[in-house]
Design a protein around this motif. Structure first.
Motif, PDB file in Angstrom:
ATOM      1  N   ASP A  83      53.721 -17.730  12.493  1.00  0.00           N
ATOM      2  CA  ASP A  83      54.167 -16.940  13.638  1.00  0.00           C
ATOM      3  C   ASP A  83      52.981 -16.646  14.538  1.00  0.00           C
ATOM      4  O   ASP A  83      52.145 -15.796  14.242  1.00  0.00           O
ATOM      5  CB  ASP A  83      54.799 -15.638  13.141  1.00  0.00           C
ATOM      6  CG  ASP A  83      55.392 -14.838  14.284  1.00  0.00           C
ATOM      7  OD1 ASP A  83      55.342 -15.323  15.448  1.00  0.00           O
ATOM      8  OD2 ASP A  83      55.900 -13.736  14.033  1.00  0.00           O
ATOM      9  N   SER A  84      52.900 -17.359  15.659  1.00  0.00           N
ATOM     10  CA  SER A  84      51.764 -17.215  16.570  1.00  0.00           C
ATOM     11  C   SER A  84      51.996 -16.096  17.580  1.00  0.00           C
ATOM     12  O   SER A  84      51.074 -15.715  18.302  1.00  0.00           O
ATOM     13  CB  SER A  84      51.538 -18.531  17.318  1.00  0.00           C
ATOM     14  OG  SER A  84      52.678 -18.825  18.116  1.00  0.00           O
TER      15      SER A  84
ATOM     16  N   PRO B 136      57.487 -22.529  18.529  1.00  0.00           N
ATOM     17  CA  PRO B 136      57.166 -22.908  17.152  1.00  0.00           C
ATOM     18  C   PRO B 136      55.705 -23.363  17.070  1.00  0.00           C
ATOM     19  O   PRO B 136      55.262 -24.143  17.909  1.00  0.00           O
ATOM     20  CB  PRO B 136      58.112 -24.084  16.865  1.00  0.00           C
ATOM     21  CG  PRO B 136      59.196 -23.962  17.868  1.00  0.00           C
ATOM     22  CD  PRO B 136      58.580 -23.321  19.080  1.00  0.00           C
ATOM     23  N   SER B 137      54.984 -22.828  16.080  1.00  0.00           N
ATOM     24  CA  SER B 137      53.559 -23.123  15.960  1.00  0.00           C
ATOM     25  C   SER B 137      53.238 -23.600  14.556  1.00  0.00           C
ATOM     26  O   SER B 137      53.732 -23.049  13.577  1.00  0.00           O
ATOM     27  CB  SER B 137      52.747 -21.870  16.285  1.00  0.00           C
ATOM     28  OG  SER B 137      53.054 -21.420  17.592  1.00  0.00           O
TER      29      SER B 137
ATOM     30  N   PHE C 271      45.971 -26.346  20.388  1.00  0.00           N
ATOM     31  CA  PHE C 271      44.867 -25.471  20.779  1.00  0.00           C
ATOM     32  C   PHE C 271      43.990 -25.155  19.566  1.00  0.00           C
ATOM     33  O   PHE C 271      44.400 -25.344  18.415  1.00  0.00           O
ATOM     34  CB  PHE C 271      45.431 -24.170  21.368  1.00  0.00           C
ATOM     35  CG  PHE C 271      46.328 -24.392  22.558  1.00  0.00           C
ATOM     36  CD1 PHE C 271      45.803 -24.507  23.837  1.00  0.00           C
ATOM     37  CD2 PHE C 271      47.707 -24.500  22.401  1.00  0.00           C
ATOM     38  CE1 PHE C 271      46.634 -24.721  24.939  1.00  0.00           C
ATOM     39  CE2 PHE C 271      48.549 -24.713  23.494  1.00  0.00           C
ATOM     40  CZ  PHE C 271      48.006 -24.826  24.766  1.00  0.00           C
ATOM     41  N   ASP C 272      42.790 -24.642  19.839  1.00  0.00           N
ATOM     42  CA  ASP C 272      41.822 -24.358  18.764  1.00  0.00           C
ATOM     43  C   ASP C 272      41.826 -22.895  18.338  1.00  0.00           C
ATOM     44  O   ASP C 272      40.848 -22.428  17.753  1.00  0.00           O
ATOM     45  CB  ASP C 272      40.414 -24.768  19.208  1.00  0.00           C
ATOM     46  CG  ASP C 272      40.270 -26.279  19.274  1.00  0.00           C
ATOM     47  OD1 ASP C 272      40.838 -26.962  18.407  1.00  0.00           O
ATOM     48  OD2 ASP C 272      39.601 -26.773  20.203  1.00  0.00           O
ATOM     49  N   ASP C 273      42.893 -22.176  18.634  1.00  0.00           N
ATOM     50  CA  ASP C 273      42.911 -20.749  18.284  1.00  0.00           C
ATOM     51  C   ASP C 273      43.902 -20.444  17.150  1.00  0.00           C
ATOM     52  O   ASP C 273      44.435 -19.346  17.049  1.00  0.00           O
ATOM     53  CB  ASP C 273      43.234 -19.905  19.526  1.00  0.00           C
ATOM     54  CG  ASP C 273      44.568 -20.309  20.154  1.00  0.00           C
ATOM     55  OD1 ASP C 273      45.289 -21.140  19.560  1.00  0.00           O
ATOM     56  OD2 ASP C 273      44.894 -19.792  21.236  1.00  0.00           O
TER      57      ASP C 273
ATOM     58  N   ARG D 272      46.288 -24.808  16.377  1.00  0.00           N
ATOM     59  CA  ARG D 272      47.622 -24.282  16.681  1.00  0.00           C
ATOM     60  C   ARG D 272      48.388 -25.352  17.463  1.00  0.00           C
ATOM     61  O   ARG D 272      48.142 -25.550  18.651  1.00  0.00           O
ATOM     62  CB  ARG D 272      47.530 -22.993  17.496  1.00  0.00           C
ATOM     63  CG  ARG D 272      48.895 -22.485  18.016  1.00  0.00           C
ATOM     64  CD  ARG D 272      48.800 -21.101  18.639  1.00  0.00           C
ATOM     65  NE  ARG D 272      47.918 -21.061  19.795  1.00  0.00           N
ATOM     66  CZ  ARG D 272      48.323 -21.193  21.076  1.00  0.00           C
ATOM     67  NH1 ARG D 272      49.589 -21.389  21.363  1.00  0.00           N
ATOM     68  NH2 ARG D 272      47.440 -21.145  22.061  1.00  0.00           N
ATOM     69  N   TYR D 273      49.273 -26.047  16.779  1.00  0.00           N
ATOM     70  CA  TYR D 273      50.165 -26.989  17.447  1.00  0.00           C
ATOM     71  C   TYR D 273      51.317 -26.191  18.017  1.00  0.00           C
ATOM     72  O   TYR D 273      52.126 -25.637  17.289  1.00  0.00           O
ATOM     73  CB  TYR D 273      50.676 -28.056  16.475  1.00  0.00           C
ATOM     74  CG  TYR D 273      49.627 -29.084  16.102  1.00  0.00           C
ATOM     75  CD1 TYR D 273      48.663 -28.802  15.135  1.00  0.00           C
ATOM     76  CD2 TYR D 273      49.591 -30.322  16.735  1.00  0.00           C
ATOM     77  CE1 TYR D 273      47.691 -29.745  14.811  1.00  0.00           C
ATOM     78  CE2 TYR D 273      48.614 -31.270  16.409  1.00  0.00           C
ATOM     79  CZ  TYR D 273      47.684 -30.967  15.445  1.00  0.00           C
ATOM     80  OH  TYR D 273      46.719 -31.901  15.133  1.00  0.00           O
TER      81      TYR D 273
END
Ligand code: FE
Length: 140
Positions: A69-70, A75-76, A114-116, A125-126
């Protein structure tokens, strides 16, 4: 499929067939690199166990095991099921440097990476559109 099958010189699936196969929203996201509005898709808060496939071609893409859960409303995932099933592409649109995620099999747009992401799980983080995915739950 009923009706005539269209062909083109490149051997790829023509636009008209994608339009028949996909909903207008899916066509906009998958084939025109769109983004669905956050918190509107059907999977962003899902915690069901199973596999997320490409909504356009059925290729296995992400497992619920890597879903987190981002808080972004999309959806992550920390990882794809197999890096060979996706393609990453530099994307400089909208004045940002981002990395686009595409389905390797059919070339459809899925989202960005992303790289976070969670650092203890590799930091990725896709961020994937719900409408680019088709979920199948595990059979009990
Ligand atoms: Fe695909």
């Amino acid at each position: 499929m009923m009706g005539k099958v269209s062909k083109n010189n490149s051997g790829s699936i023509p636009d008209e067939e994608w339009k028949n196969k996909l909903t207008p929203e899916q066509y906009r996201v998958l084939r025109e690199r769109g983004t669905e509005a956050p918190f509107t898709g059907k999977y962003y808060s899902s915690k069901e166990i199973g596999v997320y496939r490409c909504a356009a071609c059925g290729q296995e893409l992400f497992s619920s095991e890597t879903k987190f859960d981002s808080g972004t409303g999309w959806p992550s995932f920390t990882d794809p099921m197999n890096l060979k099933n996706i393609e990453l592409k530099e994307d400089d649109s909208l004045g940002m440097r981002r990395t686009e995620v595409l389905c390797k099999k059919c070339g459809s747009h899925l989202g960005h990476v992303f790289d976070d992401g969670p650092r203890d799980k590799g930091g990725k983080r896709y961020c994937i559109n719900s409408c680019s995915l088709d979920f199948k739950g595990d059979k009990k």
